[in-house]
Design a protein around this motif. Structure first.
Motif, PDB file in Angstrom:
ATOM      1  N   ASN A  29      37.795  34.724  37.257  1.00  0.00           N
ATOM      2  CA  ASN A  29      36.833  35.804  37.037  1.00  0.00           C
ATOM      3  C   ASN A  29      35.467  35.342  37.562  1.00  0.00           C
ATOM      4  OD1 ASN A  29      35.735  34.172  35.047  1.00  0.00           O
ATOM      5  ND2 ASN A  29      36.800  35.215  33.383  1.00  0.00           N
ATOM      6  N   ARG A  30      34.515  36.246  37.536  1.00  0.00           N
ATOM      7  CA  ARG A  30      33.229  35.923  38.193  1.00  0.00           C
ATOM      8  C   ARG A  30      32.499  34.773  37.519  1.00  0.00           C
ATOM      9  NH1 ARG A  30      32.484  41.761  37.930  1.00  0.00           N
ATOM     10  NH2 ARG A  30      33.817  42.437  39.629  1.00  0.00           N
ATOM     11  N   LYS A  31      32.552  34.763  36.192  1.00  0.00           N
ATOM     12  CA  LYS A  31      31.850  33.683  35.469  1.00  0.00           C
ATOM     13  C   LYS A  31      32.443  32.324  35.850  1.00  0.00           C
ATOM     14  CE  LYS A  31      29.581  32.292  31.388  1.00  0.00           C
ATOM     15  NZ  LYS A  31      30.018  30.973  31.231  1.00  0.00           N
ATOM     16  N   MET A  32      33.778  32.319  35.994  1.00  0.00           N
ATOM     17  CA  MET A  32      34.459  31.067  36.341  1.00  0.00           C
ATOM     18  C   MET A  32      34.044  30.606  37.746  1.00  0.00           C
ATOM     19  SD  MET A  32      38.496  30.664  35.958  1.00  0.00           S
ATOM     20  CE  MET A  32      39.404  29.182  36.274  1.00  0.00           C
ATOM     21  N   GLU A  72      38.699  48.148  38.340  1.00  0.00           N
ATOM     22  CA  GLU A  72      37.883  49.360  38.209  1.00  0.00           C
ATOM     23  C   GLU A  72      36.718  49.408  39.192  1.00  0.00           C
ATOM     24  OE1 GLU A  72      39.015  51.670  36.362  1.00  0.00           O
ATOM     25  OE2 GLU A  72      40.519  50.471  35.306  1.00  0.00           O
ATOM     26  N   GLU A  73      36.652  48.432  40.084  1.00  0.00           N
ATOM     27  CA  GLU A  73      35.516  48.400  41.019  1.00  0.00           C
ATOM     28  C   GLU A  73      35.546  49.580  41.983  1.00  0.00           C
ATOM     29  OE1 GLU A  73      33.160  46.534  40.523  1.00  0.00           O
ATOM     30  OE2 GLU A  73      33.849  44.608  39.738  1.00  0.00           O
ATOM     31  N   THR A  74      34.372  49.923  42.496  1.00  0.00           N
ATOM     32  CA  THR A  74      34.272  50.935  43.556  1.00  0.00           C
ATOM     33  C   THR A  74      33.577  50.245  44.733  1.00  0.00           C
ATOM     34  OG1 THR A  74      32.026  51.666  43.005  1.00  0.00           O
ATOM     35  CG2 THR A  74      33.854  52.698  41.766  1.00  0.00           C
ATOM     36  N   PRO A  75      33.615  50.872  45.909  1.00  0.00           N
ATOM     37  CA  PRO A  75      32.910  50.248  47.039  1.00  0.00           C
ATOM     38  C   PRO A  75      31.444  49.969  46.701  1.00  0.00           C
ATOM     39  CG  PRO A  75      34.250  52.071  47.812  1.00  0.00           C
ATOM     40  CD  PRO A  75      34.334  52.092  46.314  1.00  0.00           C
ATOM     41  N   LEU A  76      30.829  50.883  45.956  1.00  0.00           N
ATOM     42  CA  LEU A  76      29.408  50.719  45.659  1.00  0.00           C
ATOM     43  C   LEU A  76      29.157  49.597  44.649  1.00  0.00           C
ATOM     44  CD1 LEU A  76      27.013  52.050  46.904  1.00  0.00           C
ATOM     45  CD2 LEU A  76      26.858  53.564  44.920  1.00  0.00           C
ATOM     46  N   THR A  77      29.996  49.504  43.609  1.00  0.00           N
ATOM     47  CA  THR A  77      29.780  48.404  42.650  1.00  0.00           C
ATOM     48  C   THR A  77      29.994  47.062  43.353  1.00  0.00           C
ATOM     49  OG1 THR A  77      32.075  48.480  41.854  1.00  0.00           O
ATOM     50  CG2 THR A  77      30.444  49.734  40.594  1.00  0.00           C
ATOM     51  N   LEU A  78      30.967  47.043  44.251  1.00  0.00           N
ATOM     52  CA  LEU A  78      31.216  45.793  44.985  1.00  0.00           C
ATOM     53  C   LEU A  78      30.053  45.475  45.925  1.00  0.00           C
ATOM     54  CD1 LEU A  78      35.023  46.191  45.772  1.00  0.00           C
ATOM     55  CD2 LEU A  78      33.988  44.451  44.314  1.00  0.00           C
ATOM     56  N   GLU A  79      29.562  46.493  46.617  1.00  0.00           N
ATOM     57  CA  GLU A  79      28.448  46.287  47.543  1.00  0.00           C
ATOM     58  C   GLU A  79      27.221  45.765  46.794  1.00  0.00           C
ATOM     59  OE1 GLU A  79      28.038  46.271  50.758  1.00  0.00           O
ATOM     60  OE2 GLU A  79      25.845  46.178  50.713  1.00  0.00           O
ATOM     61  N   VAL A  80      26.951  46.335  45.632  1.00  0.00           N
ATOM     62  CA  VAL A  80      25.754  45.938  44.884  1.00  0.00           C
ATOM     63  C   VAL A  80      25.936  44.542  44.282  1.00  0.00           C
ATOM     64  CG1 VAL A  80      24.326  46.488  42.854  1.00  0.00           C
ATOM     65  CG2 VAL A  80      25.033  48.299  44.441  1.00  0.00           C
ATOM     66  N   ASP A  82      28.267  42.285  45.169  1.00  0.00           N
ATOM     67  CA  ASP A  82      28.654  41.359  46.252  1.00  0.00           C
ATOM     68  C   ASP A  82      29.305  40.092  45.684  1.00  0.00           C
ATOM     69  OD1 ASP A  82      29.016  40.490  48.794  1.00  0.00           O
ATOM     70  OD2 ASP A  82      26.906  40.143  49.256  1.00  0.00           O
ATOM     71  N   PRO A  83      30.439  40.250  44.971  1.00  0.00           N
ATOM     72  CA  PRO A  83      30.995  39.118  44.213  1.00  0.00           C
ATOM     73  C   PRO A  83      31.476  37.948  45.071  1.00  0.00           C
ATOM     74  CG  PRO A  83      32.551  40.955  44.272  1.00  0.00           C
ATOM     75  CD  PRO A  83      31.271  41.461  44.854  1.00  0.00           C
ATOM     76  N   PHE A  84      31.709  38.183  46.338  1.00  0.00           N
ATOM     77  CA  PHE A  84      32.205  37.067  47.157  1.00  0.00           C
ATOM     78  C   PHE A  84      31.079  36.260  47.812  1.00  0.00           C
ATOM     79  CE2 PHE A  84      36.078  39.937  47.566  1.00  0.00           C
ATOM     80  CZ  PHE A  84      36.763  39.275  46.556  1.00  0.00           C
ATOM     81  N   ALA A  85      29.827  36.769  47.715  1.00  0.00           N
ATOM     82  CA  ALA A  85      28.720  36.065  48.380  1.00  0.00           C
ATOM     83  C   ALA A  85      28.551  34.651  47.817  1.00  0.00           C
ATOM     84  CB  ALA A  85      27.432  36.860  48.226  1.00  0.00           C
ATOM     85  N   ALA A 140      37.700  36.388  50.054  1.00  0.00           N
ATOM     86  CA  ALA A 140      36.808  35.229  49.929  1.00  0.00           C
ATOM     87  C   ALA A 140      37.080  34.227  51.051  1.00  0.00           C
ATOM     88  CB  ALA A 140      36.969  34.576  48.561  1.00  0.00           C
ATOM     89  N   GLY A 141      37.416  34.753  52.220  1.00  0.00           N
ATOM     90  CA  GLY A 141      37.544  33.874  53.389  1.00  0.00           C
ATOM     91  C   GLY A 141      38.971  33.581  53.827  1.00  0.00           C
ATOM     92  N   GLY A 142      39.955  34.118  53.114  1.00  0.00           N
ATOM     93  CA  GLY A 142      41.353  33.776  53.394  1.00  0.00           C
ATOM     94  C   GLY A 142      41.797  34.066  54.817  1.00  0.00           C
TER      95      GLY A 142
END
Ligand code: CAA
Length: 257
Positions: A29-32, A72-80, A82-85, A140-142
């Motif tokens: 998860n993101r925290k991890m 439950e993500e949407t393109p916009l939540t992901l864009e904002v 940016d979890p892979f950055a 994430a780069g795969g």
């Protein structure tokens, strides 16, 4: 920062990060991911650490990004968000990194291992990108790492089919460095880390930069960078010590200065 999803240990100049979300097969998860990245950076900045080892548990290195968190993500939540950055910061780690892989290394778990410089795999480890079966793709780069490691055709076949590859297959295609019995993975990773910890740290760092650039730069530019790094190595006391030790027929002691 309190560590919820990782354990941190230090042994003989080796910084060890153990992924610790066993019930979810170390799903990231993101925290991890934040914890892993921050700890990698902390080890990278710590002069008493020379090598970093990342490991999971017997069942899983990591079975991918946390699907529940993602669904439950949407393109916009992901864009904002940016979890892979944040993963890009893993590519800036200067010290040698080793992934010790037992069990599943899938999706983001495989990507995490691929962000490491070296991978030691258990004979029964399973590597793969099952994202296609979820209607998505590695994020994430795969696609990039696997293509650079095994070439376009094989990478397409694996990522399109979403099948797991065995450790032997991964080794055959140059995706992992060594395959050992499951119970020896950590020992082998630590053995390698301890050997690297004895090498001249600045040499290791300049070698890492030069080798990674070899993947992206035209050979003339890559050779130029290597040459500059060679010249730069002569600014280090380790260069003086290494060459003096050779002349004096004794083993060198490198300080990373
Ligand atoms: N996300 C969230 N939870 C996960 C997970 C994941 N990626 N992988 C496993 N888990 C959870 C399971 O939901 C299960 O939880 P419950 O006990 O609460 O039901 C627990 O871990 C144990 O898993 P299984 O019961 O499924 O164990 P299994 O031995 O039957 O199967 C497995 C193991 C084949 C690895 C299977 O768990 C699986 O297919 N996991 C998903 C793998 C995957 O698709 N990974 C890619 C994720 S997307 C991604 O990573 C995108 C990216 O590029 C960053």
């Amino acid at each position: 920062m309190s560590k919820t999803f990782i354990h941190v240990l230090v042994e003989n100049e080796v910084g060890i990060i153990q992924l610790n979300r066993p019930k979810a097969l170390n799903a990231l998860n993101r925290k991890m991911v934040d914890e892993i990245v921050e700890q990698m950076e902390a080890f990278d900045a710590d002069n008493s650490i020379r090598v970093i080892v990342l490991k999971g548990n017997e069942r899983a290195f990591a079975a991918g990004a946390d699907i529940e968190e993602m669904m439950e993500e949407t393109p916009l939540t992901l864009e904002v968000l940016d979890p892979f950055a944040v993963w890009d910061r893993l590519s800036l780690i200067k010290k040698p990194t080793i992934a010790a892989v037992n069990g599943f290394a899938l999706g983001g778990g495989f990507e995490l291992a691929l962000h490491c410089d070296l991978i030691i795999a258990a004979r029964d480890a399973k590597f793969g990108f099952p994202e296609v079966k979820l209607g998505v793709l590695p994020g994430a780069g795969g696609t990039q790492f696997l293509t650079k490691a095994m070439g376009r055709r094989k990478a397409l076949e694996w990522i399109w089919l979403g099948e797991s590859m065995t450790a032997q297959e991964a080794e055959k295609y140059g995706v992992v460095n060594r395959v050992v019995e499951a119970e020896l993975v950590e020992e082998e990773a630590m053995r390698l880390a301890t050997r690297l910890a004895k090498q001249a740290p600045i040499s290791l760092r300049l070698i890492k930069e030069s080798v990674y650039k070899a993947e992206d730069l035209p050979i003339v530019d890559g050779k130029m960078l290597e040459r500059k790094n060679f010249y730069l190595a002569f600014a280090s006391e380790d260069q003086t010590e290494g060459m003096r030790a050779f002349k004096e027929k004794r083993p060198p002691t490198f300080k990373g200065e």
